[in-house]
Scaffold this motif. Structure first.
Motif, PDB file in Angstrom:
ATOM      1  N   PHE A 173       0.805  -1.215   0.000  1.00 24.61           N
ATOM      2  CA  PHE A 173       0.000   0.000   0.000  1.00 24.61           C
ATOM      3  C   PHE A 173       0.841   1.269   0.000  1.00 24.61           C
ATOM      4  O   PHE A 173       0.316   2.365   0.156  1.00 24.61           O
ATOM      5  N   THR A 174       2.157   1.122  -0.168  1.00 24.48           N
ATOM      6  CA  THR A 174       3.040   2.282  -0.246  1.00 24.48           C
ATOM      7  C   THR A 174       3.639   2.412  -1.641  1.00 24.48           C
ATOM      8  O   THR A 174       3.612   3.486  -2.242  1.00 24.48           O
ATOM      9  N   ALA A 175       4.193   1.301  -2.140  1.00 23.48           N
ATOM     10  CA  ALA A 175       4.840   1.314  -3.452  1.00 23.48           C
ATOM     11  C   ALA A 175       3.877   0.790  -4.516  1.00 23.48           C
ATOM     12  O   ALA A 175       3.335  -0.300  -4.362  1.00 23.48           O
ATOM     13  N   PRO A 176       3.639   1.556  -5.584  1.00 25.17           N
ATOM     14  CA  PRO A 176       2.797   1.067  -6.684  1.00 25.17           C
ATOM     15  C   PRO A 176       3.521  -0.035  -7.448  1.00 25.17           C
ATOM     16  O   PRO A 176       4.517   0.213  -8.128  1.00 25.17           O
ATOM     17  N   HIS A 177       3.015  -1.268  -7.311  1.00 21.02           N
ATOM     18  CA  HIS A 177       3.668  -2.422  -7.905  1.00 21.02           C
ATOM     19  C   HIS A 177       3.276  -2.602  -9.377  1.00 21.02           C
ATOM     20  O   HIS A 177       2.107  -2.457  -9.739  1.00 21.02           O
ATOM     21  N   VAL A 178       4.245  -2.968 -10.180  1.00 17.92           N
ATOM     22  CA  VAL A 178       4.021  -3.405 -11.556  1.00 17.92           C
ATOM     23  C   VAL A 178       4.799  -4.707 -11.736  1.00 17.92           C
ATOM     24  O   VAL A 178       5.935  -4.818 -11.266  1.00 17.92           O
ATOM     25  N   THR A 179       4.207  -5.684 -12.407  1.00 18.30           N
ATOM     26  CA  THR A 179       4.888  -6.962 -12.632  1.00 18.30           C
ATOM     27  C   THR A 179       4.931  -7.261 -14.122  1.00 18.30           C
ATOM     28  O   THR A 179       3.917  -7.144 -14.821  1.00 18.30           O
ATOM     29  N   CYS A 180       6.131  -7.634 -14.607  1.00 20.74           N
ATOM     30  CA  CYS A 180       6.320  -8.048 -16.000  1.00 20.74           C
ATOM     31  C   CYS A 180       6.749  -9.515 -16.027  1.00 20.74           C
ATOM     32  O   CYS A 180       7.431  -9.987 -15.106  1.00 20.74           O
ATOM     33  N   PHE A 181       6.369 -10.219 -17.088  1.00 18.61           N
ATOM     34  CA  PHE A 181       6.690 -11.634 -17.220  1.00 18.61           C
ATOM     35  C   PHE A 181       7.447 -11.869 -18.528  1.00 18.61           C
ATOM     36  O   PHE A 181       7.206 -11.189 -19.526  1.00 18.61           O
ATOM     37  N   HIS A 182       8.341 -12.852 -18.493  1.00 12.61           N
ATOM     38  CA  HIS A 182       9.077 -13.203 -19.712  1.00 12.61           C
ATOM     39  C   HIS A 182       9.470 -14.671 -19.636  1.00 12.61           C
ATOM     40  O   HIS A 182      10.051 -15.118 -18.643  1.00 12.61           O
ATOM     41  N   THR A 183       9.134 -15.422 -20.682  1.00 18.04           N
ATOM     42  CA  THR A 183       9.494 -16.837 -20.746  1.00 18.04           C
ATOM     43  C   THR A 183      10.817 -16.963 -21.491  1.00 18.04           C
ATOM     44  O   THR A 183      10.976 -16.421 -22.595  1.00 18.04           O
TER      45      THR A 183
END
Length: 454
Positions: A246-256
């Motif tokens: 709730f502090t850091a805006p998370h973004v997640t990327c994926f790569h195979t």
């Protein structure tokens, strides 16, 4: 002279600790820096050394109780201690001063506290199997003899001791049955089963049992529930993850990633007899690739300083490795990981794993960290959305290696594939930067020879 020992500040802003088990009881004579108790902080299990030489007068907390820093923990009768034969009065006065190992004092003697054997009163009307002994507050199940075996602390790991505490098993009694070897979880379970069977057949005149363990379950026949107190590492992890989410805006990327070449390299390294002492596996290669990629993408190795209004880019890599233990999730740190060779990283990971599994990771080994890796592949999981450890701008989840049909050199071939998932703090890492970092790690794993270009 009566001296009171209060729970010291164990570092890293910790405000409380739970008493895992006492290693002394009132009446014991202890020497400077002997271990008094094991306490569990929000980060690790810590042994508390004695700041005095003297006789234990009173314990101010029971096993399982949480104590605030600065609160009374144990009282000593320092005047009641017997000085060493060659000690002078001035020496005795100096030894009475509180000096803890790790806080600048050198131990004056070694060994463990010696407990005094206590005999049961002659009028006690209980059978030998249900006899009660005076021992540490965590003892609960009745022993198999009227007198305990007294001496050195039984050998066991912190997870096993915690398991014994939950079942109310005295490890001294387990050691008396199995002999001089390290006590395992199976030994504790077997002892609890044997004693439980004896206790169930004891008469109503048997001594009352000690308080029930902290973990409670519904009785048979009901809709079962188990209630587990939220404390220690679990409590700290939950608070940290909520704060981070709730502090850091998370973004997640994926790569195979096609890691066939990396896996072939690992097989070659494992076949090299000169490297047989080093356990080089996929996680070691990933850690090396991460350290190299962070050098090209410093925003993933940075901290957002809200108060100073600054982004702090670190020019070193203190690499956190998430580890699942009996006490919960911890993230011990490999300091200056970018300076380590492949074999150095392998050795550091092996040592980190051994320490974490034994429950001996210290608070200092958990402090800090500039980037983290979580290996979800060991559970057969391909990908996930990891939450950032507080203060870090990036974390990489490493998925399982699987054989899959994949396009290779213009044809479909069976290749070894891995999915990487990187979460980052969008306040200081743009999508392009996060993607470049992930691509750099992937390139190094797809073609390990590219490392020669960095």
């Amino acid at each position: 002279m009566i001296e009171e020992f209060r729970l010291p500040d164990l570092g890293e802003g910790l405000t409380e600790a739970e008493v895992v088990q006492w290693l002394v009881v009132p009446g014991d004579t202890v020497t400077l820096n002997q271990t008094l108790a094991e306490v569990e902080t929000a980060k690790a299990v810590v042994e508390l050394p004695s700041p005095y030489e003297g006789v234990v007068s009173a314990l101010h907390a029971e096993a399982g109780e949480t104590v605030a820093v600065g609160s009374p923990l144990i009282t000593f009768d320092v005047a009641g201690a017997e000085p060493a034969p060659s000690a002078q009065a001035t020496d005795a006065e100096e030894k009475a001063q509180p000096n803890l190992v790790g806080y600048g004092a050198a131990p004056s003697s070694g060994g463990r506290p010696v407990r005094r054997a206590r005999r049961a009163a002659a009028s006690q009307s209980v059978s030998a199997d249900a006899a009660v002994i005076e021992a540490a507050p965590h003892d609960a199940l009745p022993p198999s003899a009227a007198e305990p075996v007294v001496g050195e602390r039984p050998r066991s790991t912190p997870p096993v001791r915690a398991h014994a505490k939950r079942l109310g098993v005295d490890l001294v009694l387990v050691a008396a049955e199995i002999g001089d070897r390290t006590i395992t979880r199976a030994d504790v379970d077997a002892y609890a089963e044997r004693v439980g069977a004896r206790a169930s057949g004891a008469s109503a005149s048997s001594a009352p049992a000690s308080p029930a363990p902290a973990v409670s379950s519904a009785s048979v026949g009901e809709r079962a529930q188990t209630r587990i107190p939220i404390r220690g590492v679990r409590k700290h992890t939950a608070q940290a993850m909520v704060r981070s989410a709730f502090t850091a805006p998370h973004v997640t990327c994926f790569h195979t990633v096609d890691v066939t070449a990396t896996m072939e390299l690992i097989e070659q390294l494992r076949a090299d007899r000169s490297l047989s002492e080093h356990r080089i596996g996929p996680l070691v290669l990933v850690a090396k690739a991460v350290c190299m990629a962070l050098g090209r993408n410093p925003s993933l190795n940075a901290t957002w300083d809200e108060e100073a209004g600054e982004i702090i880019e670190n020019h070193f890599v203190d690499l956190g490795i998430a580890a699942a233990t009996d006490r919960g999730l911890i993230v011990p740190i490999i300091r200056d990981a970018e300076r380590l060779s492949l074999t150095g990283l392998a050795d550091a990971l092996a040592q980190l794993t051994r320490t974490a599994r034994s429950g001996r990771t210290s608070p200092a080994e958990l402090a800090g960290g500039t980037f983290s890796i979580t290996n979800i592949g060991v559970f057969g999981i391909d990908a996930g959305t990891p939450i950032l450890p507080p203060g870090q701008s990036g974390i990489l989840a490493v998925g399982a290696v699987r054989r899959q049909p994949w396009e290779h050199d213009g044809q479909i071939a069976l290749r070894r594939m891995m999915t990487l998932s990187v979460s980052f703090d969008h306040r200081l890492v743009d999508g392009a930067e996060g993607s470049r970092f992930l691509k750099d790690v992937a390139d190094l794993l797809e073609q390990p020879g590219r490392a020669m270009l960095y």
